[in-house]
Design a protein around this motif. Structure first.
Motif, PDB file in Angstrom:
ATOM      1  N   LEU A  13       0.843  -1.186   0.000  1.00 14.34           N
ATOM      2  CA  LEU A  13       0.000   0.000   0.000  1.00 14.34           C
ATOM      3  C   LEU A  13       0.881   1.240   0.000  1.00 14.34           C
ATOM      4  CD1 LEU A  13      -2.785  -0.714   2.651  1.00 14.34           C
ATOM      5  CD2 LEU A  13      -3.060  -0.638   0.171  1.00 14.34           C
ATOM      6  N   THR A  14       0.496   2.225  -0.792  1.00 14.55           N
ATOM      7  CA  THR A  14       1.201   3.497  -0.758  1.00 14.55           C
ATOM      8  C   THR A  14       0.827   4.237   0.521  1.00 14.55           C
ATOM      9  OG1 THR A  14      -0.570   4.621  -1.966  1.00 14.55           O
ATOM     10  CG2 THR A  14       1.209   3.653  -3.266  1.00 14.55           C
ATOM     11  N   ALA A  17      -2.600   5.895   0.058  1.00 17.84           N
ATOM     12  CA  ALA A  17      -3.700   5.144  -0.560  1.00 17.84           C
ATOM     13  C   ALA A  17      -5.018   5.564   0.084  1.00 17.84           C
ATOM     14  CB  ALA A  17      -3.486   3.646  -0.388  1.00 17.84           C
ATOM     15  N   ALA A 121      -2.692   7.875  -6.140  1.00 17.07           N
ATOM     16  CA  ALA A 121      -2.753   6.999  -7.313  1.00 17.07           C
ATOM     17  C   ALA A 121      -3.347   5.632  -6.996  1.00 17.07           C
ATOM     18  CB  ALA A 121      -1.356   6.820  -7.905  1.00 17.07           C
ATOM     19  N   GLN A 122      -3.544   5.343  -5.727  1.00 15.21           N
ATOM     20  CA  GLN A 122      -4.022   4.021  -5.317  1.00 15.21           C
ATOM     21  C   GLN A 122      -5.279   4.162  -4.461  1.00 15.21           C
ATOM     22  OE1 GLN A 122      -1.856   1.577  -2.249  1.00 15.21           O
ATOM     23  NE2 GLN A 122      -1.378   0.313  -4.020  1.00 15.21           N
ATOM     24  N   VAL A 124      -8.558   1.913  -2.455  1.00 19.73           N
ATOM     25  CA  VAL A 124      -9.121   0.656  -1.961  1.00 19.73           C
ATOM     26  C   VAL A 124     -10.628   0.869  -1.893  1.00 19.73           C
ATOM     27  CG1 VAL A 124      -9.186  -0.998  -0.061  1.00 19.73           C
ATOM     28  CG2 VAL A 124      -7.023   0.151  -0.655  1.00 19.73           C
ATOM     29  N   PHE A 146      -5.972   4.529 -12.157  1.00 16.01           N
ATOM     30  CA  PHE A 146      -5.668   4.339 -10.739  1.00 16.01           C
ATOM     31  C   PHE A 146      -5.338   2.874 -10.461  1.00 16.01           C
ATOM     32  CE2 PHE A 146      -8.242   8.186 -10.765  1.00 16.01           C
ATOM     33  CZ  PHE A 146      -7.515   9.022  -9.924  1.00 16.01           C
ATOM     34  N   ASP A 147      -4.508   2.657  -9.464  1.00 18.26           N
ATOM     35  CA  ASP A 147      -4.239   1.307  -8.963  1.00 18.26           C
ATOM     36  C   ASP A 147      -5.372   0.986  -7.996  1.00 18.26           C
ATOM     37  OD1 ASP A 147      -3.218  -1.085  -8.027  1.00 18.26           O
ATOM     38  OD2 ASP A 147      -1.701  -0.135  -6.749  1.00 18.26           O
ATOM     39  N   VAL A 148      -6.279   0.110  -8.419  1.00 18.65           N
ATOM     40  CA  VAL A 148      -7.494  -0.170  -7.661  1.00 18.65           C
ATOM     41  C   VAL A 148      -7.375  -1.506  -6.944  1.00 18.65           C
ATOM     42  CG1 VAL A 148     -10.004  -0.395  -7.749  1.00 18.65           C
ATOM     43  CG2 VAL A 148      -8.830   1.123  -9.369  1.00 18.65           C
ATOM     44  N   ILE A 149      -7.683  -1.518  -5.671  1.00 15.26           N
ATOM     45  CA  ILE A 149      -7.673  -2.728  -4.853  1.00 15.26           C
ATOM     46  C   ILE A 149      -9.073  -2.913  -4.285  1.00 15.26           C
ATOM     47  CG2 ILE A 149      -6.719  -3.823  -2.791  1.00 15.26           C
ATOM     48  CD1 ILE A 149      -4.199  -2.032  -3.253  1.00 15.26           C
ATOM     49  N   ALA A 187      -8.885  -4.242 -11.434  1.00 15.78           N
ATOM     50  CA  ALA A 187      -8.507  -4.102 -10.025  1.00 15.78           C
ATOM     51  C   ALA A 187      -7.832  -5.378  -9.546  1.00 15.78           C
ATOM     52  CB  ALA A 187      -9.749  -3.820  -9.169  1.00 15.78           C
ATOM     53  N   ARG A 188      -7.130  -5.233  -8.441  1.00 14.49           N
ATOM     54  CA  ARG A 188      -6.615  -6.406  -7.737  1.00 14.49           C
ATOM     55  C   ARG A 188      -7.643  -6.789  -6.684  1.00 14.49           C
ATOM     56  NH1 ARG A 188      -0.898  -4.703  -5.653  1.00 14.49           N
ATOM     57  NH2 ARG A 188      -1.725  -2.584  -5.878  1.00 14.49           N
TER      58      ARG A 188
END
Length: 215
Positions: A13-14, A17, A121-122, A124, A146-149, A187-188
């Motif tokens: 995680l950034t 985030a 950028a991230q 959840v 975006f980095d999506v979780i 997404a992850r």
């Protein structure tokens, strides 16, 4: 990890985030929605655990509320069900976004602009409903770069009838959401435990860094 949660171990995680908590409103207790996910209460508990971890770690927390334009919806602004669940209302959120459609990116204020201004950028993404507003927000977030979780066990939904009248259960719909997001590269898809482990790891690393700077 639940059976419909897939994802990488060692999730990173950034430091900034953002947790995007979608539509956790009292109106979803209305029986009109149909049969809920059997673990809906557990899913909401996972949402709460994540929100507490975010608040405790100083990461940005975004709360989203759906203001339905349908006169019959429990989520319309003049209905009691529009209110956030008490534990959500008590959160010290960084921003409240209101929307009338499925995506939290189409709301007020504009989520994308809010994130870009803060160089986030991230994200959840958690909340209600898995296959509606959560999935739509995650898809759009992925499309926007975006980095999506998505900790899938921190989402819940309801049984739903298709055009042929066949009903898909909430469990099937949540598995489909996990598959769509993972298979489509939007997404992850992970578990709440994986995200909380990543928070703990990040906090430990931050404290180690602070300790080394004091030497």
């Amino acid at each position: 990890m639940t059976s419909d949660a897939t994802g990488p171990a060692g999730l990173d995680l950034t430091s900034n985030a953002a947790l995007v908590l979608i539509d956790v409103q009292t109106g979803f207790a209305d029986p009109a929605w149909g049969r809920p996910s059997p673990d809906a209460a557990g899913a909401q508990d996972n949402m709460r655990r994540l929100a507490q971890a975010w608040s405790g770690g100083g990461r940005p927390l975004v709360v989203v509320r759906h203001d339905s334009t349908s006169a019959s919806s429990p989520l319309r602004p003049d209905a009691p069900g529009n209110t956030l669940e008490p534990w959500v209302a008590a959160l010290d959120a960084d921003v409240l976004i209101t929307k009338t459609v499925n995506s939290a990116f189409i709301g007020d204020p504009a989520l994308e602009a809010w994130l870009r201004e803060r160089e986030i950028a991230q994200i959840v993404v958690v909340g209600i409903q898995s296959n509606m507003c959560v999935e739509t927000t995650a898809r759009m977030g992925g499309n926007l770069g975006f980095d999506v979780i998505v900790p899938i066990d921190a989402t819940s939904t309801f049984d739903l009838s298709g055009p042929d009248g066949d009903v898909l259960t909430a469990e099937e719909l949540r598995r489909a959401t996990a598959t769509n997001l993972h298979g489509g590269g939007f997404a992850r898809v992970v578990s709440t435990a994986a995200v909380l482990d990543a928070v703990t790891t990040a906090e430990a690393s931050r404290h180690d860094d602070l300790g080394s700077h004091r030497v």
